[in-house]
Scaffold this motif. Structure first.
Motif, PDB file in Angstrom:
ATOM      1  N   ARG A  12      42.238  41.159  42.370  1.00 39.47           N
ATOM      2  CA  ARG A  12      41.973  39.787  42.776  1.00 39.47           C
ATOM      3  C   ARG A  12      43.061  39.282  43.731  1.00 39.47           C
ATOM      4  N   ASP A  13      44.307  39.634  43.438  1.00 41.31           N
ATOM      5  CA  ASP A  13      45.402  39.260  44.339  1.00 41.31           C
ATOM      6  C   ASP A  13      45.221  39.885  45.716  1.00 41.31           C
ATOM      7  N   GLU A  14      44.806  41.145  45.737  1.00 40.30           N
ATOM      8  CA  GLU A  14      44.589  41.825  47.010  1.00 40.30           C
ATOM      9  C   GLU A  14      43.421  41.206  47.764  1.00 40.30           C
TER      10      GLU A  14
ATOM     11  N   LYS B 168      44.642  43.737  33.797  1.00 39.77           N
ATOM     12  CA  LYS B 168      45.735  43.748  34.769  1.00 39.77           C
ATOM     13  C   LYS B 168      45.286  44.372  36.089  1.00 39.77           C
TER      14      LYS B 168
ATOM     15  N   GLY C 117      42.459  38.128  47.532  1.00 40.31           N
ATOM     16  CA  GLY C 117      42.943  36.855  48.047  1.00 40.31           C
ATOM     17  C   GLY C 117      43.728  37.032  49.332  1.00 40.31           C
ATOM     18  N   ARG C 118      44.540  38.082  49.390  1.00 35.33           N
ATOM     19  CA  ARG C 118      45.295  38.357  50.611  1.00 35.33           C
ATOM     20  C   ARG C 118      44.354  38.656  51.778  1.00 35.33           C
TER      21      ARG C 118
ATOM     22  N   THR D 295      43.366  41.786  37.883  1.00 36.18           N
ATOM     23  CA  THR D 295      44.273  40.773  38.439  1.00 36.18           C
ATOM     24  C   THR D 295      44.874  41.255  39.744  1.00 36.18           C
ATOM     25  N   ARG D 296      45.307  42.516  39.773  1.00 37.32           N
ATOM     26  CA  ARG D 296      45.872  43.064  41.008  1.00 37.32           C
ATOM     27  C   ARG D 296      44.822  43.137  42.112  1.00 37.32           C
TER      28      ARG D 296
END
Length: 244
Positions: free
Chosen positions: A30-32, A24, A34-35, A27-28
């Protein structure tokens, strides 16, 4: 594999929950990432590139096919080669079926190679692919986006690849470049990635990362030494020992 720990279901669940917390967290992150990737500044594409496609000559703007975003997979296929790169073919097998889905999110995906269309088309048919593939033969496109290298460049001590200088024995390397086209027709280069940066679009590798042996490449001469064109893998007449 025989010496791997074997535990009770309860012990396994405890270990799995601990790993889930780390998954998790990744995942967080990776999201950051991507941003931050989407917030990179852009570079306007001012040079005119012309490609040879199945329907004739096309500009970079034409490759968008009416959409606002374009992903280019730089497929290694030197004009002198008889067939495309086996590793790029591995990647193509992974993205071939998703083009229609990307189109629903204002994204067009095409492959670009320096080999002439007369070589691309029969190889594409042989591999059973349906994605669009165009030739940049005679264009600076592959050189400008850091995936093709002249003999002179290599002889001078290295090639400009992956935002640094690396030594290459060959003329081609893989990569992905992303472009955006505004309503006024202006085109911008927004992102490129190379080398291990391509891992994120290879679903087969992600599946291998889930199994006990992982990618199982540590003892190979190089990580993808096992990869073949999909019509060149040996037929498996029997299941491996212990299977079933």
């Amino acid at each position: 594999m025989q010496s791997h720990p074997v535990v009770t279901t309860e012990q396994w669940l405890e270990a799995r929950k601990a790993l889930l917390a780390k998954e998790k967290e990744l995942t967080r992150l990776r999201d950051e990432l991507g941003r931050q990737r989407r917030e990179l500044p852009w570079v306007e594409v001012e040079k005119r590139y012309v490609f040879d496609g199945p329907g004739g000559k096309e500009t970079l703007a034409d490759l968008f096919e009416g959409r606002g975003q374009l992903i280019v997979y730089h497929f290694m296929f030197d004009p002198e080669w008889r067939e495309g790169c086996k590793s790029c073919s591995f990647w193509a097998d992974n993205f071939n079926g998703i083009v229609v889905h990307l189109g629903q999110r204002d994204v067009t995906l095409v492959a670009v190679s320096r080999a002439p269309l007369a070589k691309l088309e029969p190889f594409k048919q042989r591999m059973g692919w349906s994605f669009k593939w165009v030739s940049s033969e005679g264009s600076d496109f592959n050189y400008d986006y850091g995936v093709s290298f002249t003999p002179e460049t290599r002889a001078a001590g290295g090639a400009p690849y992956n935002f640094g200088t690396q030594r290459f024995n060959g003329s081609e390397a893989p990569g992905i470049s992303v472009f955006l086209k505004e309503a006024d027709g202006a085109i911008y280069h927004t992102y490129s990635t190379y080398a291990r940066g391509l891992d994120m679009v290879n679903g087969a590798y992600h599946f291998l990362d889930l199994v006990p042996k992982g990618r199982d490449e540590e003892e190979l001469p190089y990580p993808m030494a096992w990869v073949r064109l999909k019509d060149r893998y040996p037929a498996r007449s029997a299941a491996p020992a212990g299977a079933g």
